[in-house]
Scaffold this motif. Structure first.
Motif, PDB file in Angstrom:
ATOM      1  N   GLN A 232       0.800  -1.262   0.164  1.00 11.11           N
ATOM      2  CA  GLN A 232      -0.001   0.190   0.209  1.00 11.11           C
ATOM      3  C   GLN A 232       0.944   1.066  -0.055  1.00 11.11           C
ATOM      4  OE1 GLN A 232      -3.185  -0.485   3.138  1.00 11.11           O
ATOM      5  NE2 GLN A 232      -3.076  -2.440   3.028  1.00 11.11           N
TER       6      GLN A 232
ATOM      7  N   HIS B  62       8.003  -0.340   4.022  1.00 17.98           N
ATOM      8  CA  HIS B  62       7.288   0.515   5.202  1.00 17.98           C
ATOM      9  C   HIS B  62       8.358   0.668   6.559  1.00 17.98           C
ATOM     10  CE1 HIS B  62       3.292   0.458   3.523  1.00 17.98           C
ATOM     11  NE2 HIS B  62       3.390  -0.783   3.491  1.00 17.98           N
TER      12      HIS B  62
ATOM     13  N   SER C  44       1.383 -14.733   4.328  1.00 19.03           N
ATOM     14  CA  SER C  44       1.556 -15.264   3.317  1.00 19.03           C
ATOM     15  C   SER C  44       1.758 -16.967   3.506  1.00 19.03           C
ATOM     16  CB  SER C  44       2.972 -15.112   2.364  1.00 19.03           C
ATOM     17  OG  SER C  44       3.919 -15.001   3.451  1.00 19.03           O
TER      18      SER C  44
ATOM     19  N   LYS D 185       7.540  -0.870  14.361  1.00 22.99           N
ATOM     20  CA  LYS D 185       8.310  -2.138  14.151  1.00 22.99           C
ATOM     21  C   LYS D 185       9.950  -2.005  15.012  1.00 22.99           C
ATOM     22  CE  LYS D 185       8.952  -4.139   9.851  1.00 22.99           C
ATOM     23  NZ  LYS D 185       8.934  -4.289   8.523  1.00 22.99           N
TER      24      LYS D 185
ATOM     25  N   ASN E  83      13.173  -6.422   8.917  1.00 25.17           N
ATOM     26  CA  ASN E  83      12.654  -8.007   8.121  1.00 25.17           C
ATOM     27  C   ASN E  83      13.916  -8.746   8.199  1.00 25.17           C
ATOM     28  OD1 ASN E  83      10.421  -6.588   7.937  1.00 25.17           O
ATOM     29  ND2 ASN E  83      10.051  -6.782   5.600  1.00 25.17           N
TER      30      ASN E  83
ATOM     31  N   LYS F 259      -4.125  -7.840   3.466  1.00 25.52           N
ATOM     32  CA  LYS F 259      -3.408  -8.954   3.353  1.00 25.52           C
ATOM     33  C   LYS F 259      -3.570  -9.847   4.271  1.00 25.52           C
ATOM     34  CE  LYS F 259      -0.065  -7.185   0.334  1.00 25.52           C
ATOM     35  NZ  LYS F 259      -0.306  -5.812  -0.064  1.00 25.52           N
TER      36      LYS F 259
ATOM     37  N   SER G 166      11.639  -3.391   1.450  1.00 25.09           N
ATOM     38  CA  SER G 166      10.504  -3.333   2.273  1.00 25.09           C
ATOM     39  C   SER G 166      10.216  -1.839   2.329  1.00 25.09           C
ATOM     40  CB  SER G 166      10.928  -3.663   3.732  1.00 25.09           C
ATOM     41  OG  SER G 166      10.271  -3.422   4.827  1.00 25.09           O
TER      42      SER G 166
HETATM   43  N1  FAQ Z   1       2.684 -12.214   4.411  1.00 22.57           N
HETATM   44  O1  FAQ Z   1       7.123  -2.953   3.769  1.00 22.57           O
HETATM   45  P1  FAQ Z   1       6.795  -4.063   4.350  1.00 22.57           P
HETATM   46  C1  FAQ Z   1       1.132 -15.942  13.096  1.00 22.57           C
HETATM   47  C2  FAQ Z   1       3.524  -7.053   2.792  1.00 22.57           C
HETATM   48  S1  FAQ Z   1       0.825 -14.383  12.915  1.00 22.57           S
HETATM   49  C3  FAQ Z   1       1.889 -11.124   3.583  1.00 22.57           C
HETATM   50  O2  FAQ Z   1       8.306  -4.896   4.738  1.00 22.57           O
HETATM   51  P2  FAQ Z   1       5.719  -4.140   6.940  1.00 22.57           P
HETATM   52  C4  FAQ Z   1       0.380 -16.494  14.210  1.00 22.57           C
HETATM   53  C5  FAQ Z   1       3.303  -5.966   3.829  1.00 22.57           C
HETATM   54  O3  FAQ Z   1       1.976  -6.270   4.485  1.00 22.57           O
HETATM   55  C6  FAQ Z   1       1.727 -13.781  11.399  1.00 22.57           C
HETATM   56  N2  FAQ Z   1       2.081 -10.077   3.150  1.00 22.57           N
HETATM   57  O4  FAQ Z   1       5.798  -4.457   5.465  1.00 22.57           O
HETATM   58  C7  FAQ Z   1      -0.068 -17.983  14.052  1.00 22.57           C
HETATM   59  C8  FAQ Z   1       3.314  -4.832   2.964  1.00 22.57           C
HETATM   60  O5  FAQ Z   1       1.999  -4.640   2.068  1.00 22.57           O
HETATM   61  P3  FAQ Z   1       0.836  -3.732   2.471  1.00 22.57           P
HETATM   62  C9  FAQ Z   1       1.548 -12.593  10.936  1.00 22.57           C
HETATM   63  C10 FAQ Z   1       3.050  -9.330   3.715  1.00 22.57           C
HETATM   64  O6  FAQ Z   1       4.278  -4.148   7.205  1.00 22.57           O
HETATM   65  C11 FAQ Z   1       0.627 -19.161  13.971  1.00 22.57           C
HETATM   66  C12 FAQ Z   1       4.230  -5.218   1.803  1.00 22.57           C
HETATM   67  O7  FAQ Z   1       4.360  -6.749   2.050  1.00 22.57           O
HETATM   68  N3  FAQ Z   1       2.529 -11.492  11.947  1.00 22.57           N
HETATM   69  O8  FAQ Z   1       1.708 -16.495  12.354  1.00 22.57           O
HETATM   70  C13 FAQ Z   1       4.364 -10.229   4.262  1.00 22.57           C
HETATM   71  O9  FAQ Z   1       6.588  -2.974   7.308  1.00 22.57           O
HETATM   72  C14 FAQ Z   1       0.289 -20.214  13.537  1.00 22.57           C
HETATM   73  C15 FAQ Z   1       5.605  -4.450   2.134  1.00 22.57           C
HETATM   74  O10 FAQ Z   1       6.432  -5.125   3.183  1.00 22.57           O
HETATM   75  C16 FAQ Z   1       2.352 -10.176  12.011  1.00 22.57           C
HETATM   76  O11 FAQ Z   1       1.478  -9.797  11.150  1.00 22.57           O
HETATM   77  C17 FAQ Z   1       3.937 -11.367   4.583  1.00 22.57           C
HETATM   78  N4  FAQ Z   1       4.689 -12.592   5.233  1.00 22.57           N
HETATM   79  O12 FAQ Z   1       6.513  -5.722   7.629  1.00 22.57           O
HETATM   80  C18 FAQ Z   1      -1.382 -18.122  13.781  1.00 22.57           C
HETATM   81  C19 FAQ Z   1       3.128  -9.637  12.740  1.00 22.57           C
HETATM   82  N5  FAQ Z   1       5.503  -9.500   4.708  1.00 22.57           N
HETATM   83  O13 FAQ Z   1       0.459  -3.745   3.879  1.00 22.57           O
HETATM   84  C20 FAQ Z   1      -1.944 -19.289  13.421  1.00 22.57           C
HETATM   85  C21 FAQ Z   1       3.040  -7.934  12.575  1.00 22.57           C
HETATM   86  C22 FAQ Z   1       5.280  -8.159   4.263  1.00 22.57           C
HETATM   87  O14 FAQ Z   1       1.267  -2.299   2.284  1.00 22.57           O
HETATM   88  C23 FAQ Z   1      -0.990 -20.336  13.396  1.00 22.57           C
HETATM   89  N6  FAQ Z   1       3.494  -7.606  11.226  1.00 22.57           N
HETATM   90  N7  FAQ Z   1       4.016  -8.348   3.648  1.00 22.57           N
HETATM   91  O15 FAQ Z   1      -0.326  -4.111   1.547  1.00 22.57           O
HETATM   92  C24 FAQ Z   1       4.774  -7.139  11.042  1.00 22.57           C
HETATM   93  O16 FAQ Z   1       5.777  -7.309  11.789  1.00 22.57           O
HETATM   94  C25 FAQ Z   1       4.912  -6.563   9.615  1.00 22.57           C
HETATM   95  O17 FAQ Z   1       3.708  -5.994   9.234  1.00 22.57           O
HETATM   96  C26 FAQ Z   1       5.726  -7.580   8.788  1.00 22.57           C
HETATM   97  C27 FAQ Z   1       5.636  -6.837   7.537  1.00 22.57           C
HETATM   98  C28 FAQ Z   1       7.039  -8.013   9.171  1.00 22.57           C
HETATM   99  C29 FAQ Z   1       4.940  -8.688   8.606  1.00 22.57           C
END
Ligand code: FAQ
Length: 324
Positions: free
Chosen positions: A4, A217, A119, A227, A231, A116, A215
């Protein structure tokens, strides 16, 4: 564009923005009623909302195995874990709601592709060993990312993370326990454990997001302490922590170039296939369509419950008004 678009704050920085940044730099916690820049609010809604969606969509691959768990004990544990993920989604949706967005809005954005989910949940869980790999690797990666977020600048998000991390740690251990049983079991079970590691290793590395160079953001989010790490930093920590665990299990990480580097004090490893990652983000993962279809069905099937609850609340409010 796979991300985004974010407005650069630097060009139009006001005194209020500078005062806010000074609060962040002092380590203050920002609370819902405090003034905050619009970009900070939107970034939090995006990250917390997507995190919440990941917890909820993340129930599907494991929910798939509840009826086929090999023992009653494993079934009870898996059921509890999947239920915990619903709780995590709930805390996170509540944290997002303090920023002025409703859970219904966030869900609509997920269903129409504007938001989203992680992944990793676009990959299938094909065997019971995958329940081990998900707990060990997916929860392991989630914890690596979420422990630092307990110190994130936004109070409701940081507090939600404390409880979530405690539960994720139990999830990770139960996954490792499943892997231990399989890796030390019959040769067929060992093969299943290795196959699960082979399929989940690179998707788990993708969970940390694109490389720092890609990245969009990270820089602004780290400035705002939304954050805490980049990453690539977290991906490296995950590899360093997980490789010895794989060795302990007697399994082989599916990366021929994986090697301990004496100079850096870290493992060198192969990057995931980023083309595959970006395809998954666009909705072309092996299970992407199934996941959204399942959530859309749940949303549609639940419409009568939401309508019933709203009607009940309206009736109670009208009765309270009449009694005044
Ligand atoms: N998948 O600039 P960045 C779990 C997107 S919880 C999909 O690096 P950011 C528990 C990103 O949104 C797992 N999209 O972004 C469990 C952005 O797109 P946007 C989830 C991804 O936000 C376990 C674009 O790429 N945890 O597993 C992914 O600074 C077992 C640019 O990327 C969290 O959400 C990806 N892997 O860093 C449940 C933790 N990576 O939004 C059930 C919190 C990147 O502009 C069973 N989130 N994108 O459209 C974060 O720490 C951060 O949001 C990151 C991404 C590190 C995920």
């Amino acid at each position: 564009m796979y991300a985004q678009l974010v407005k650069s704050e630097a060009s139009s920085e006001t005194q209020a923005d500078r005062d806010f940044q000074a609060r962040i730099d002092r380590g203050d916690t920002i609370e819902p009623k405090d003034w905050m820049p619009e970009g900070y609010r939107r970034t939090l809604i995006r990250q917390i909302g997507q995190h919440a969606h990941s917890e909820i969509v993340g129930q599907l691959p494991e929910g798939n195995w509840i009826t086929r768990a090999p023992t009653l004990e494993r079934k009870a544990i898996l059921l509890a874990k999947v239920q915990d993920e619903a709780g995590h989604g709930l805390y996170l949706y509540c944290a997002a709601e303090t920023l002025g967005v409703s859970r219904d809005d966030l869900t609509r954005q997920l269903l129409d592709g504007r938001m989203k989910y992680s992944s990793i949940f676009s990959y299938p869980t094909l065997t019971w060993a995958d329940m081990g790999a998900v707990g060990w690797l997916v929860d392991g990666a989630a914890i690596m990312n979420q422990v630092p977020l307990q110190r994130t600048s936004y109070g409701p998000y940081a507090r939600a993370m404390v409880r979530i991390c405690k539960e994720e740690s139990f999830h990770q251990r139960q996954g490792f326990d499943v892997m231990m049983k399989m890796a030390n079991g019959t040769s067929a079970q060992r093969r299943m454990a290795q196959d699960a590691l082979d399929r989940f290793w690179f998707p788990a590395l993708m969970m940390f997001g694109p490389s720092d160079a890609e990245s969009v953001h990270s820089a602004q989010s780290m400035r705002w302490r939304i954050k805490m790490n980049t990453n690539d930093e977290l991906r490296q920590k995950f590899v360093d922590q997980t490789v010895p665990q794989a060795e302990y299990l007697g399994l082989t990480v599916p990366d021929p170039d994986l090697a301990w580097n004496e100079e850096t004090g870290h493992y060198d490893f192969t990057e995931p296939d980023w083309d595959e990652f970006f395809a998954v983000l666009k909705g072309d993962g092996p299970c992407s369509a199934d996941r959204i279809d399942a959530k859309r069905k749940a949303w549609d099937d639940g419409a009568w419950v939401r309508e019933g609850l709203m009607a009940h609340a309206a009736k109670k409010a009208a009765a309270a008004l009449a009694a005044e």
